[in-house]
Design a protein around this motif. Structure first.
Motif, PDB file in Angstrom:
ATOM      1  N   ALA A   1      14.730   0.610 -14.440  1.00 18.05           N
ATOM      2  CA  ALA A   1      14.487   2.050 -14.478  1.00 18.05           C
ATOM      3  C   ALA A   1      13.882   2.437 -13.135  1.00 18.05           C
ATOM      4  CB  ALA A   1      13.534   2.405 -15.606  1.00 18.05           C
ATOM      5  N   TYR A   2      14.239   3.621 -12.662  1.00 18.76           N
ATOM      6  CA  TYR A   2      13.767   4.106 -11.362  1.00 18.76           C
ATOM      7  C   TYR A   2      13.058   5.439 -11.543  1.00 18.76           C
ATOM      8  CZ  TYR A   2      17.010   0.604  -9.660  1.00 18.76           C
ATOM      9  OH  TYR A   2      17.668  -0.579  -9.436  1.00 18.76           O
ATOM     10  N   VAL A   3      11.928   5.598 -10.868  1.00 16.06           N
ATOM     11  CA  VAL A   3      11.149   6.836 -10.938  1.00 16.06           C
ATOM     12  C   VAL A   3      10.573   7.157  -9.558  1.00 16.06           C
ATOM     13  CG1 VAL A   3      10.503   6.446 -13.364  1.00 16.06           C
ATOM     14  CG2 VAL A   3       8.968   5.665 -11.545  1.00 16.06           C
ATOM     15  N   GLY A  35       6.132  11.322  -4.581  1.00 15.11           N
ATOM     16  CA  GLY A  35       7.515  11.128  -4.153  1.00 15.11           C
ATOM     17  C   GLY A  35       7.901   9.701  -3.829  1.00 15.11           C
ATOM     18  N   ASN A  36       6.992   8.749  -3.984  1.00 14.89           N
ATOM     19  CA  ASN A  36       7.313   7.343  -3.723  1.00 14.89           C
ATOM     20  C   ASN A  36       8.246   6.814  -4.807  1.00 14.89           C
ATOM     21  OD1 ASN A  36       5.473   6.816  -1.404  1.00 14.89           O
ATOM     22  ND2 ASN A  36       3.934   7.383  -2.920  1.00 14.89           N
ATOM     23  N   LYS A  37       9.287   6.095  -4.401  1.00  8.82           N
ATOM     24  CA  LYS A  37      10.257   5.563  -5.357  1.00  8.82           C
ATOM     25  C   LYS A  37       9.793   4.200  -5.864  1.00  8.82           C
ATOM     26  CE  LYS A  37      15.187   4.937  -6.143  1.00  8.82           C
ATOM     27  NZ  LYS A  37      16.518   5.009  -5.544  1.00  8.82           N
ATOM     28  N   THR A  73       0.835  -1.187   0.000  1.00  6.00           N
ATOM     29  CA  THR A  73       0.000   0.000   0.000  1.00  6.00           C
ATOM     30  C   THR A  73       0.877   1.247   0.000  1.00  6.00           C
ATOM     31  OG1 THR A  73      -1.670  -1.162   1.295  1.00  6.00           O
ATOM     32  CG2 THR A  73      -1.822   1.215   1.255  1.00  6.00           C
ATOM     33  N   LEU A  74       0.519   2.219  -0.838  1.00  2.34           N
ATOM     34  CA  LEU A  74       1.172   3.522  -0.836  1.00  2.34           C
ATOM     35  C   LEU A  74       0.121   4.589  -0.579  1.00  2.34           C
ATOM     36  CD1 LEU A  74       3.643   3.544  -3.860  1.00  2.34           C
ATOM     37  CD2 LEU A  74       4.177   3.313  -1.440  1.00  2.34           C
ATOM     38  N   LEU A  94       9.389   0.308  -4.045  1.00  3.42           N
ATOM     39  CA  LEU A  94       8.697  -0.868  -4.547  1.00  3.42           C
ATOM     40  C   LEU A  94       9.229  -1.168  -5.939  1.00  3.42           C
ATOM     41  CD1 LEU A  94       5.025  -0.124  -3.478  1.00  3.42           C
ATOM     42  CD2 LEU A  94       6.627  -1.733  -2.438  1.00  3.42           C
ATOM     43  N   ALA A  95       9.495  -2.444  -6.211  1.00  2.00           N
ATOM     44  CA  ALA A  95      10.006  -2.863  -7.511  1.00  2.00           C
ATOM     45  C   ALA A  95       9.012  -3.804  -8.166  1.00  2.00           C
ATOM     46  CB  ALA A  95      11.361  -3.552  -7.355  1.00  2.00           C
ATOM     47  N   PHE A  96       8.819  -3.619  -9.461  1.00  2.00           N
ATOM     48  CA  PHE A  96       7.848  -4.386 -10.227  1.00  2.00           C
ATOM     49  C   PHE A  96       8.551  -5.127 -11.357  1.00  2.00           C
ATOM     50  CE2 PHE A  96       5.801  -0.707  -8.367  1.00  2.00           C
ATOM     51  CZ  PHE A  96       4.771  -1.303  -7.659  1.00  2.00           C
ATOM     52  N   LEU A  97       8.276  -6.408 -11.477  1.00  2.00           N
ATOM     53  CA  LEU A  97       8.878  -7.258 -12.490  1.00  2.00           C
ATOM     54  C   LEU A  97       8.241  -7.003 -13.850  1.00  2.00           C
ATOM     55  CD1 LEU A  97      10.838  -9.589 -13.073  1.00  2.00           C
ATOM     56  CD2 LEU A  97       8.994 -11.159 -12.479  1.00  2.00           C
TER      57      LEU A  97
END
Length: 125
Positions: A109-111, A116-118, A6-7, A68-71
């Motif tokens: 890739a990072y955003v 502001g959540n990474k 959750t964000l 949070l990282a997404f495949l």
């Protein structure tokens, strides 16, 4: 192992536009939209991703060191995730590319989302 994440968001309409766009290349779909929660999932995955306004009614804020990282299925999906993030109000935290020193190859890739959540999208190919 993770059932859901959750964000907190400060503007649900803005967040939905952002996450609908960045999750499309990753095959993530919005499957819950309510006054309180917006949820996303992907066919075949057990985990869910939710957006919510903070329950304490304080402003949403990003956690320092949290990400949070997404495949992704392939590099093109990582590239599209990054492009959509920038197009819909996100900020670049690291352009798509191979991250050195990882085996197997780690393309990511990072955003930052509009709150502001990474976030990261990656593939290991």
């Amino acid at each position: 192992m993770i059932a859901y994440s959750t964000l907190g968001v400060s503007d649900m309409t803005r967040a939905i536009a952002f996450y609908d766009a960045v999750f499309a290349p990753l095959r993530g779909v919005r499957d819950i939209t309510s006054q309180t929660w917006t949820g996303y999932s992907r066919a075949g995955d057990h985990g869910k991703f939710f957006l919510t306004r903070p329950f304490d009614r304080a402003a949403a804020s990003a956690g320092n060191g949290a990400m949070l990282a997404f495949l992704a299925e392939d590099r093109a999906a990582v590239d599209a995730f990054h492009a959509e993030a920038l197009r819909t109000g996100g900020a670049d935290e690291g352009p798509p590319g191979v991250r050195e020193g990882m085996n197997p190859v780690f393309y990511a890739a990072y955003v930052r989302d509009p709150d502001g959540n990474k976030l990261c999208a990656f593939v290991r190919k």
